[in-house]
Design a protein around this motif. Sequence first.
Motif, PDB file in Angstrom:
ATOM      1  N   PRO A  54      -8.878  -6.008  -5.777  1.00 24.44           N
ATOM      2  CA  PRO A  54      -8.553  -7.301  -6.408  1.00 24.44           C
ATOM      3  C   PRO A  54      -9.714  -7.844  -7.237  1.00 24.44           C
ATOM      4  N   ALA A  55      -9.362  -8.587  -8.280  1.00 21.93           N
ATOM      5  CA  ALA A  55     -10.366  -9.221  -9.129  1.00 21.93           C
ATOM      6  C   ALA A  55     -11.161 -10.220  -8.304  1.00 21.93           C
ATOM      7  N   THR A  56     -12.434 -10.338  -8.616  1.00 27.50           N
ATOM      8  CA  THR A  56     -13.288 -11.238  -7.859  1.00 27.50           C
ATOM      9  C   THR A  56     -13.458 -12.581  -8.559  1.00 27.50           C
TER      10      THR A  56
END
Length: 64
Positions: free
Chosen positions: A33-35
């Motif tokens: 997942p994108a941070t």
Amino acid sequence: MTNLRPDDLEVDLPALRGDCARMAPHWAPPEHPATRPVPPSLIHGVRVPSRSARLVDGMSEYGD
């Protein structure tokens, strides 16, 4: 909710849940997942059946 006329406004919660269940496989989470948040300008390609959109639009806001 298949094979219905676009002007048919009789939508119920089970039909909305069915739409969501059919859309869910297209929204699989990424492996990593994108941070950080994604800018709204990069969000595209999401399609919601018009009947579902009208149903949600017709619901009252939380706290009404």
